[in-house]
Design a protein around this motif. Structure first.
Motif, PDB file in Angstrom:
ATOM      1  N   UNK A 255       0.808  -1.284   0.017  1.00 20.06           N
ATOM      2  CA  UNK A 255      -0.003   0.119  -0.058  1.00 20.06           C
ATOM      3  C   UNK A 255       0.901   1.307  -0.131  1.00 20.06           C
ATOM      4  N   UNK A 256       1.773   1.306   0.732  1.00 18.61           N
ATOM      5  CA  UNK A 256       2.644   2.303   0.781  1.00 18.61           C
ATOM      6  C   UNK A 256       4.213   1.681   1.049  1.00 18.61           C
TER       7      UNK A 256
ATOM      8  N   UNK B 210       2.896  19.240  -3.235  1.00 14.02           N
ATOM      9  CA  UNK B 210       2.181  19.523  -2.076  1.00 14.02           C
ATOM     10  C   UNK B 210       0.712  19.622  -2.187  1.00 14.02           C
ATOM     11  N   UNK B 211       0.414  19.484  -3.361  1.00 12.19           N
ATOM     12  CA  UNK B 211      -1.128  19.782  -3.691  1.00 12.19           C
ATOM     13  C   UNK B 211      -1.814  18.034  -4.055  1.00 12.19           C
ATOM     14  N   UNK B 212      -2.319  17.768  -3.102  1.00 13.68           N
ATOM     15  CA  UNK B 212      -2.995  16.239  -3.309  1.00 13.68           C
ATOM     16  C   UNK B 212      -3.512  16.259  -4.673  1.00 13.68           C
TER      17      UNK B 212
ATOM     18  N   UNK C 261       2.439  10.754   4.069  1.00 12.91           N
ATOM     19  CA  UNK C 261       1.399   9.765   3.597  1.00 12.91           C
ATOM     20  C   UNK C 261      -0.072  10.479   3.303  1.00 12.91           C
ATOM     21  N   UNK C 262      -0.390  11.458   3.751  1.00 15.34           N
ATOM     22  CA  UNK C 262      -1.784  12.265   3.580  1.00 15.34           C
ATOM     23  C   UNK C 262      -1.754  12.684   2.320  1.00 15.34           C
TER      24      UNK C 262
ATOM     25  N   UNK D 225      -5.471   3.712  10.617  1.00 19.58           N
ATOM     26  CA  UNK D 225      -6.345   4.843  10.786  1.00 19.58           C
ATOM     27  C   UNK D 225      -6.869   5.518   9.761  1.00 19.58           C
ATOM     28  N   UNK D 226      -6.171   5.363   8.455  1.00 22.75           N
ATOM     29  CA  UNK D 226      -6.554   6.318   7.228  1.00 22.75           C
ATOM     30  C   UNK D 226      -6.412   5.105   6.226  1.00 22.75           C
ATOM     31  N   UNK D 227      -7.363   4.114   6.235  1.00 22.07           N
ATOM     32  CA  UNK D 227      -7.535   3.238   4.923  1.00 22.07           C
ATOM     33  C   UNK D 227      -7.626   3.529   3.778  1.00 22.07           C
ATOM     34  N   UNK D 228      -6.875   3.126   2.664  1.00 24.88           N
ATOM     35  CA  UNK D 228      -6.826   3.469   1.453  1.00 24.88           C
ATOM     36  C   UNK D 228      -8.003   2.502   0.553  1.00 24.88           C
TER      37      UNK D 228
END
Length: 290
Positions: free
Chosen positions: A22-23, A212-214, A262-263, A287-290
């Motif tokens: 995942x990462x 840094x822009x998602x 990660x965010x 805590x932040x499932x993808x």
């Protein structure tokens, strides 16, 4: 799936590992410490045991054309002499040792690249082959002889035109990750049918940057590119990704450095501390499932 569909077979392992992890944690030069030097087979094994799915390796070459796992320029502190290994013959390099981890009955030698990689053939370990693009006229053919191209992820700066041309012309389409400082760098290589570009390594010295822009990260994903960032703290002090680096993780805690990365939705992070990053990654993803 990352990469162009025409290269799906070559990229199957990269995609499988990225899906599983995942990462992806990429260990910078393996994981050294204690009696183990970086850029060695033991350092690779240590990194994999600490949660890395990819190991970055530096490539040097002897004067007579043998390839070694070594970052030239570090000879005085690592080997105890001033001469650059690239000025030495293979026989001379083979007799050099990492003196501070030598012990009776086991001399710690600088390791040849090809035999070391061969130790991990047909495993799920991926290798990021760094500091090598000016050697590609000879190195690409040497790597081909290993028969492990799906495990070898090559990289070079997107602005190195001569290196890109060599890669375009070579028959084996190794997975490729260009280093990109600007969106224009990405446009230079993305979609090129002669390059098997599976991802991009994004670099920036500031956080006031498109990386840094998602939404930009999403655009890269829409181009079937995985996003790789570097949290290693360079000895030069130059930030690789806006100052979000390993030293910040150690000083202020992993959340300070790794949570913003990660965010963003990145797919791979390089570090000198794979155990710390992989432990934090697992907690963050829970805590932040993808």
């Amino acid at each position: 799936m990352f990469g162009q569909s025409r290269f799906a077979g070559m990229n199957a392992l990269v995609n499988d590992v990225l899906t599983e992890e995942r990462v992806l944690v990429a260990a910078h030069r393996g994981s050294g410490g204690g009696s183990v030097m970086v850029n060695t087979g033991l350092a690779v094994r240590a990194a994999l045991l600490q949660g890395a799915g990819m190991v970055e390796l530096d490539v040097s070459a002897s004067r007579d054309g043998e390839f070694y796992c070594f970052h030239d320029g570090y000879e005085p502190e690592a080997l105890g002499f001033a001469a650059n290994v690239q000025t030495l013959t293979a026989a001379e390099i083979d007799h050099a040792s990492y003196q501070w981890v030598d012990r009776p009955g086991r001399v710690a030698r600088v390791e040849r690249l090809l035999p070391m990689l061969r130790e991990f053939k047909d495993t799920r370990a991926l290798f990021n082959i760094d500091r090598s693009w000016w050697r590609w006229p000879h190195l690409l053919k040497a790597l081909e002889g290993l028969g492990m191209a799906p495990q070898l992820v090559l990289k070079c700066p997107a602005w190195e035109s001569a290196a890109l041309d060599r890669l375009r012309q070579f028959g084996v389409k190794y997975p490729f990750v260009p280093i990109c400082a600007t969106p224009e760098d990405v446009r230079r290589v993305a979609g090129d049918p002669r390059l098997n570009t599976v991802g991009v390594e994004l670099i920036t010295t500031t956080r006031d940057h498109p990386w840094f822009d998602p939404a930009v990260i999403e655009e890269l994903h829409a181009q079937d590119l995985f996003v790789f960032v570097n949290a290693v703290t360079l000895t030069t002090g130059i930030p690789m990704f806006g100052g979000l680096d390993d030293e910040l993780a150690l000083l202020a805690g992993p959340e300070a450095a790794y949570a913003p990365i990660l965010a963003l939705g990145v797919d791979a992070v390089q570090t000198d501390w794979p155990a710390i990053l992989s432990t934090y990654r697992d907690r963050w993803l829970a805590e932040h499932p993808r």
